[in-house]
Enzyme design. Structure first.
Site, short mmCIF file in Angstrom:
data_model
loop_
_atom_site.label_atom_id
_atom_site.label_comp_id
_atom_site.label_asym_id
_atom_site.label_seq_id
_atom_site.Cartn_x
_atom_site.Cartn_y
_atom_site.Cartn_z
N LYS A 254 -13.19 -1.02 5.85
CA LYS A 254 -13.25 -1.94 5.48
C LYS A 254 -15.16 -3.13 5.55
O LYS A 254 -16.28 -2.77 5.07
CB LYS A 254 -12.08 -1.93 3.91
CG LYS A 254 -11.90 -1.80 3.20
CD LYS A 254 -10.79 -0.15 3.50
CE LYS A 254 -9.51 -0.74 4.20
NZ LYS A 254 -9.14 -0.22 4.63
N ASP B 251 -0.48 -5.07 9.08
CA ASP B 251 -1.66 -4.51 9.35
C ASP B 251 -2.66 -5.43 8.48
O ASP B 251 -2.36 -5.92 7.80
CB ASP B 251 -0.95 -3.70 7.67
CG ASP B 251 -2.13 -2.54 7.59
OD1 ASP B 251 -3.16 -2.46 8.32
OD2 ASP B 251 -2.24 -1.78 7.40
N TRP C 176 1.03 -0.98 -0.01
CA TRP C 176 0.29 -0.06 0.14
C TRP C 176 0.96 1.42 0.05
O TRP C 176 1.70 1.21 1.43
CB TRP C 176 -0.90 -0.15 1.15
CG TRP C 176 -1.57 0.95 1.77
CD1 TRP C 176 -2.70 1.34 0.68
CD2 TRP C 176 -2.04 2.16 2.93
NE1 TRP C 176 -3.17 2.81 0.67
CE2 TRP C 176 -3.11 3.11 3.06
CE3 TRP C 176 -1.24 1.77 4.02
CZ2 TRP C 176 -3.47 4.22 3.71
CZ3 TRP C 176 -1.61 2.55 5.24
CH2 TRP C 176 -2.89 3.17 4.43
N1 PLA Z 1 -4.10 -0.79 5.25
C1 PLA Z 1 -3.73 -0.89 3.68
C2 PLA Z 1 -3.29 -2.58 3.69
C3 PLA Z 1 -4.72 -0.52 3.56
O1 PLA Z 1 -5.10 -0.71 2.25
C4 PLA Z 1 -5.66 0.94 4.01
C5 PLA Z 1 -6.46 1.32 2.78
C6 PLA Z 1 -5.77 1.02 5.42
C7 PLA Z 1 -4.13 0.68 6.11
C8 PLA Z 1 -5.64 2.25 5.69
O2 PLA Z 1 -7.03 2.13 5.65
P1 PLA Z 1 -8.01 3.54 7.07
O3 PLA Z 1 -6.86 4.09 7.55
O4 PLA Z 1 -8.67 3.36 6.10
O5 PLA Z 1 -8.26 2.33 8.56
N2 PLA Z 1 -6.21 1.31 1.71
C9 PLA Z 1 -7.25 1.88 0.33
C10 PLA Z 1 -7.45 3.24 1.27
C11 PLA Z 1 -8.67 1.30 0.73
C12 PLA Z 1 -6.62 4.24 1.05
O6 PLA Z 1 -5.51 4.33 0.43
O7 PLA Z 1 -6.66 5.12 2.17
C13 PLA Z 1 -6.44 1.98 -0.17
O8 PLA Z 1 -7.60 2.12 -1.57
O9 PLA Z 1 -6.08 1.75 -0.23
#
Ligand code: PLA
Length: 430
Positions: free
Chosen positions: A277, A241, A160
């Site tokens: 989510k 995570d 991510w």
């Molecule tokens: N960790 C991972 C691996 C994630 O994909 C995301 C969210 C988070 C943490 C954090 O989510 P939160 O802070 O909202 O609980 N990833 C999303 C959104 C869904 C983003 O980038 O913020 C994504 O589209 O990858």
């Protein structure tokens, strides 16, 4: 002498007045930030901005990982609506403690460590409510820096995108480990194990507990066991995570398997949990950071330090989302309803994977699209190049991140045909 001194002082103060005046006239108020350049667009949230700005009626957003129903509409879960109804009468608007809602945290730990975990009973887990999963990761990164200032963090390739920002801003140097194998579109298990072995003993590793983002590729149970064993041999610290518990298999209990394997092997570790989510509480920013400790005394100390990190940043976390979560998980009926609704969301995504793959095969795509159904969780790591993604956006108004990640949660019965056709158009001559 005294007269001369006071004259001198007046002159000095006048000259400094003049200096200030000159400086003020040469600088309009905007010059305070003259050296500030616009920040680059966020690779994920920037996609949503571009999507919103596109007037096309055909536009499709498969960028950010936000669940949509089959009509493409955001979903508020029934269990959340019912919890909201129950807490509507509450006029409690006070601050939560620095560590957040004790009840919410306790229920959250049960999801990760197990309903009847001895570790919870023995109070060996230092845990605080966090600003969703991002806040949990950031709090941990700051904690790591404070107590292991010379440590590094090993991060999978790819991961991510925000993981890099989080540990960068916490001033923790980053190293990478092999994870995804582009040719097989699966796990590079040999590379991963080599990197675990070759890292200095006692390294910090970031692991995705389930539904790896962006690849949708998770280690098998056997592979997790081997990873856990090797972590033990090397004395590494695993930080999980877990942003998608329930979204991989449809069952939060099954999705906690990696964590349970590490528990059985007696590791100490940290976990970032998020309800964005799996409860659809994206904007409520509710999650949990936990650190499993040797004993209660250590857990008390660690929790107090986590709180001390939180205090100057945001003081204490928000109340409403925590109330929703504790109302749902604290009531057997509501919890069951939640479990059913998580499964509905996961199943719809799994169904859309099959539909997308079948549509591409029907179009006689020369490429293999088997990975769409082999991968799990919210995302399909399609293998499309940034240039192919650009064509999807420019010619078909389909919005996704340039690494080719498709948020399957945005695919519906209504748009899957259009999406497959567009993917076929931009990939058929590759
Ligand atoms: N960790 C991972 C691996 C994630 O994909 C995301 C969210 C988070 C943490 C954090 O989510 P939160 O802070 O909202 O609980 N990833 C999303 C959104 C869904 C983003 O980038 O913020 C994504 O589209 O990858």
């Amino acid at each position: 002498m005294a007269v001369r001194n006071s004259m001198l002082n007046r002159l000095l103060s006048r000259s400094s007045d003049l200096g200030v005046a000159r400086w003020m006239s040469s600088s309009s108020s905007s010059s305070w930030w003259k050296s500030v350049e616009p920040a680059p667009k966020d690779p994920i949230l920037g996609v949503t901005e571009a999507f919103l700005a596109d007037p096309s009626p055909d536009k499709v957003n498969v960028g950010v990982g936000a669940y949509r129903d089959d009509n493409g509409k955001p979903v508020v879960l029934d269990c959340v609506r019912e919890a909201e109804r129950r807490i509507a009468g509450s006029s409690f608007m006070e601050y939560l403690p620095m560590g957040g809602s004790v009840k919410m945290v306790e229920e959250t730990l049960k999801l990760a460590y197990g309903e009847n975990s001895e570790l919870i009973k023995d109070k060996r887990i230092a845990a605080v409510q966090s600003l969703s999963g991002t806040g949990a990761c950031r709090l941990f990164a700051d904690f790591q820096k404070r107590f292991h200032p010379d440590s590094q963090i090993y991060i999978p390739v790819p991961t991510w995108a925000n993981h890099h920002n989080i540990w960068r801003d916490a001033h923790v140097p980053q190293r990478t480990y092999h994870y995804y194998h582009p040719e097989t579109k699966g796990l590079d298990f040999a590379g991963l194990m080599d990197d675990i072995k070759n890292a200095p003993n006692g390294s910090f590793f970031l692991l995705h507990a389930c539904a790896h983002n962006p690849t949708g590729v998770d280690p098998s149970e056997e592979q997790w066991k081997e990873i856990s064993y090797q972590f033990k041999v090397k004395g590494h610290f695993p930080f999980f995570d877990m942003a998608y518990q329930g979204f991989a298999s449809g069952d939060p209990e099954r999705d906690a398997k990696a964590i349970r394997i590490f528990l059985e092997d007696g590791h100490l570790f940290g976990i970032a949990q998020s309800y964005a989510k799996n409860m659809g509480l994206y904007g409520q920013r509710v999650g949990c950071l936990s650190v499993l400790c040797e004993d209660e005394k250590q857990a008390v100390a660690v929790k107090s330090q986590l709180q001390q990190l939180a205090r100057p940043m945001y003081s204490n976390p928000p109340l409403h989302g925590a109330l929703i979560v504790s109302t749902i998980l604290g009531d057997a009926d509501l919890k069951n309803l939640w479990l059913k609704e998580v499964k509905v969301m996961a199943d719809r995504i799994i169904g859309m994977r099959t539909a997308l793959q079948e549509n591409l095969e029907k179009l006689r795509s020369p490429l293999s699209w088997e990975h769409i159904t082999n991968q799990i969780g919210m995302f399909c790591y399609s293998g499309m190049t940034p240039e192919q993604v650009d064509r999807l956006t420019n010619e078909f108004h389909i919005y996704l991140t340039r690494n080719g990640r498709i948020s399957m949660a945005g695919v519906t019965t209504g748009n899957v045909g259009y999406l497959a056709n567009a993917i076929h158009e931009v990939t058929k001559s590759a």
